[in-house]
Design an enzyme around this catalytic site. Structure first.
Site, PDB file in Angstrom:
ATOM      1  N   LYS A 163       2.790  36.293  51.091  1.00 30.48           N
ATOM      2  CA  LYS A 163       2.267  36.252  49.772  1.00 30.48           C
ATOM      3  C   LYS A 163       0.525  35.727  49.157  1.00 30.48           C
ATOM      4  CE  LYS A 163       5.049  34.385  45.570  1.00 30.48           C
ATOM      5  NZ  LYS A 163       5.496  34.380  45.626  1.00 30.48           N
ATOM      6  N   GLY A 191      11.451  28.094  30.161  1.00 27.68           N
ATOM      7  CA  GLY A 191      11.042  29.081  30.393  1.00 27.68           C
ATOM      8  C   GLY A 191      11.790  30.434  29.586  1.00 27.68           C
ATOM      9  N   TYR A 240      14.728  35.195  30.217  1.00 27.19           N
ATOM     10  CA  TYR A 240      15.639  34.711  28.932  1.00 27.19           C
ATOM     11  C   TYR A 240      16.571  36.562  29.772  1.00 27.19           C
ATOM     12  CZ  TYR A 240      16.668  35.945  24.792  1.00 27.19           C
ATOM     13  OH  TYR A 240      16.893  36.584  22.972  1.00 27.19           O
TER      14      TYR A 240
HETATM   15  P1  NAD Z   1       7.723  34.944  33.571  1.00 23.12           P
HETATM   16  O1  NAD Z   1       6.447  34.856  33.201  1.00 23.12           O
HETATM   17  O2  NAD Z   1       8.395  36.448  32.838  1.00 23.12           O
HETATM   18  O3  NAD Z   1       8.046  34.181  32.089  1.00 23.12           O
HETATM   19  C1  NAD Z   1       8.065  32.404  32.372  1.00 23.12           C
HETATM   20  C2  NAD Z   1       8.213  31.778  31.261  1.00 23.12           C
HETATM   21  O4  NAD Z   1       8.431  30.574  30.829  1.00 23.12           O
HETATM   22  C3  NAD Z   1       7.119  31.796  30.483  1.00 23.12           C
HETATM   23  O5  NAD Z   1       7.770  32.950  29.190  1.00 23.12           O
HETATM   24  C4  NAD Z   1       6.156  30.971  29.879  1.00 23.12           C
HETATM   25  O6  NAD Z   1       5.611  30.839  27.778  1.00 23.12           O
HETATM   26  C5  NAD Z   1       6.767  30.149  30.549  1.00 23.12           C
HETATM   27  N1  NAD Z   1       6.681  28.598  30.411  1.00 23.12           N
HETATM   28  C6  NAD Z   1       5.434  28.641  31.507  1.00 23.12           C
HETATM   29  N2  NAD Z   1       5.251  26.853  31.257  1.00 23.12           N
HETATM   30  C7  NAD Z   1       6.532  26.306  30.327  1.00 23.12           C
HETATM   31  C8  NAD Z   1       6.576  25.205  29.984  1.00 23.12           C
HETATM   32  N3  NAD Z   1       6.042  24.099  30.705  1.00 23.12           N
HETATM   33  N4  NAD Z   1       7.323  25.189  29.441  1.00 23.12           N
HETATM   34  C9  NAD Z   1       8.500  25.936  28.780  1.00 23.12           C
HETATM   35  N5  NAD Z   1       8.216  27.057  29.041  1.00 23.12           N
HETATM   36  C10 NAD Z   1       7.197  27.523  29.673  1.00 23.12           C
HETATM   37  O7  NAD Z   1       7.903  34.739  34.760  1.00 23.12           O
HETATM   38  P2  NAD Z   1       9.366  35.311  35.510  1.00 23.12           P
HETATM   39  O8  NAD Z   1       8.882  36.545  36.052  1.00 23.12           O
HETATM   40  O9  NAD Z   1      10.744  34.640  34.512  1.00 23.12           O
HETATM   41  O10 NAD Z   1       9.747  34.242  36.268  1.00 23.12           O
HETATM   42  C11 NAD Z   1       9.489  32.634  36.546  1.00 23.12           C
HETATM   43  C12 NAD Z   1       9.640  31.868  37.925  1.00 23.12           C
HETATM   44  O11 NAD Z   1      10.515  32.412  38.550  1.00 23.12           O
HETATM   45  C13 NAD Z   1       8.123  31.504  38.015  1.00 23.12           C
HETATM   46  O12 NAD Z   1       8.585  30.502  38.539  1.00 23.12           O
HETATM   47  C14 NAD Z   1       8.622  32.997  39.691  1.00 23.12           C
HETATM   48  O13 NAD Z   1       7.063  32.631  40.145  1.00 23.12           O
HETATM   49  C15 NAD Z   1       9.801  32.102  39.552  1.00 23.12           C
HETATM   50  N6  NAD Z   1      10.604  33.773  40.210  1.00 23.12           N
HETATM   51  C16 NAD Z   1      10.614  34.633  39.437  1.00 23.12           C
HETATM   52  C17 NAD Z   1      11.394  35.951  39.882  1.00 23.12           C
HETATM   53  C18 NAD Z   1      11.911  37.389  39.177  1.00 23.12           C
HETATM   54  O14 NAD Z   1      12.403  38.188  39.703  1.00 23.12           O
HETATM   55  N7  NAD Z   1      10.359  37.572  38.285  1.00 23.12           N
HETATM   56  C19 NAD Z   1      11.832  36.030  41.734  1.00 23.12           C
HETATM   57  C20 NAD Z   1      11.874  34.185  42.188  1.00 23.12           C
HETATM   58  C21 NAD Z   1      11.329  33.740  41.587  1.00 23.12           C
END
Ligand code: NAD
Length: 340
Positions: free
Chosen positions: A78, A174, A180
């Protein structure tokens, strides 16, 4: 720092400071026995350097476990870039980071993570080929969501006796790239959605497009529901928040959901089934890893479809051994990492 490296079995840490672009970054390579370390690049503001390094180490370990349980020929790594208060030229900063990755000779391959985008990966790609999830390669989030959706079905079957999501109440914390897309799939499967996001615009969209019920951010964890799907940031499950949960299971995308492994035991004691984060959210890693190797979409989709099966195995072990699925997943991953 050496004590932390030893206790988390991290292989190497690599640092860079580039005053010209404002780049201050660390790359943690946790384990490279199975292949080069693959893992995202975070670009966030940290309170201090120690917390940035600790984050990189913890997340790198998580990536090793995720890759080995998914059967991928990659290790775990990472990168964390400490976001400066002011960045004169974001593209130059990421290009500089690309040059840094290149010095590691392919031992670390980067990807999109919190705070970074495919456009940032494109800048990195100007300086190194050890980068995935560029604009051309595509966003892994829909694949992560697909895996989490399959995992929610598996979790519902294990905890509630049916994988039919019709009428099931799922609370999503989130609604970002993963949250979404997950909400859309759950809605299509007939689930009732309870949603929160710090961004009220995303909540409004989910209300209009998916008939979701809005829940205040501070109330989501204590909202009665069948399944809680954390899809925001990590460490939301601690002894205080677990005491407030009113769900039958937790199954979501966020990385490092447990503030400590003991929290998994609290969940177990409360009869709440926990789908280990790095098992259920491995879809994005599977996509970037196989896509980087030039595999066809059909092969990637077939690999993704095995996430539910892996989760079933973890739940079965956990039930047989009367241990938390989180502890079982760690044990299985460590065992696999030490083989060969
Ligand atoms: P993102 O930044 O697009 O979305 C995160 C959303 O969560 C944002 O809209 C933010 O406003 C909201 N949020 C944050 N804290 C919050 C809270 N306390 N209450 C309500 N909403 C809150 O991130 P993402 O890419 O959708 O990833 C989401 C999670 O999944 C992260 O932890 C990321 O590490 C994990 N993840 C993502 C992927 C990927 O492919 N994007 C893969 C594995 C794990």
């Amino acid at each position: 720092m050496f004590a932390l490296m030893q206790s988390s079995n991290v292989e190497t840490l690599h640092f860079i400071v580039d005053p010209e672009t404002g780049l201050k970054a660390v790359i943690a390579i946790h384990n490279s026995k199975k292949g080069p370390a693959l893992g995202g690049c975070r670009y966030l503001a940290y309170v201090d350097e120690e917390s940035a390094i600790e984050d990189a180490i913890r997340l790198a370990q998580n990536m090793s476990y995720k890759a080995v349980l998914a059967g991928l020929p990659f290790g775990g790594g990472k990168a964390v870039i400490m976001r400066p208060a002011h960045v004169p030229n974001r593209a130059a900063l990421f290009e500089s980071f690309g040059r840094f990755i290149e010095t590691l000779d392919g031992r670390y391959i980067t990807a999109v993570d919190s705070g970074t985008s495919s456009a940032d990966m494109d800048c990195i790609a100007q300086r190194t080929q050890h980068v995935t999830s560029t604009t051309e390669a595509g966003d892994p989030s829909p694949h992560t969501a697909m895996g989490v959706f399959a995992g929610i079905r598996t979790t519902a079957l294990a905890r509630l006796g049916s994988d039919n999501l019709e009428g099931l109440r799922v609370a999503i914390q989130g609604l970002g790239h993963v949250g979404y897309a997950l909400a859309e799939q759950l809605h299509a499967a007939g689930a009732e959605l309870l949603v929160s996001d710090l961004d009220s615009g995303k909540v409004q969209l989910a209300m209009e497009q998916l008939g979701a019920h809005p829940i205040a951010c501070e109330a989501l964890l204590s909202t009665p529901c069948d399944i809680l799907a954390p899809c925001g940031l990590g460490a939301i499950l601690n002894s205080h928040s677990v005491a407030q949960l009113r769900c039958a299971a937790v199954a979501g995308a966020a990385n490092n959901q447990l503030s400590s492994l003991q929290v998994a035991d609290h969940l177990e004691n409360r009869g709440i089934l926990y789908a280990p984060d790095y098992v259920i959210n491995s879809g994005g890693l599977i996509y970037v890893a196989l896509q980087h190797q030039g595999e066809a979409l059909g092969t990637i989709t077939a690999h993704l479809s095995r996430i539910g099966l892996r989760l079933t195995e973890v739940f079965a072990h956990a039930q047989a051994e009367k241990r938390s699925p989180a502890r079982v997943a760690d044990m299985l991953a460590e065992r696999l990492l030490n083989v060969g």
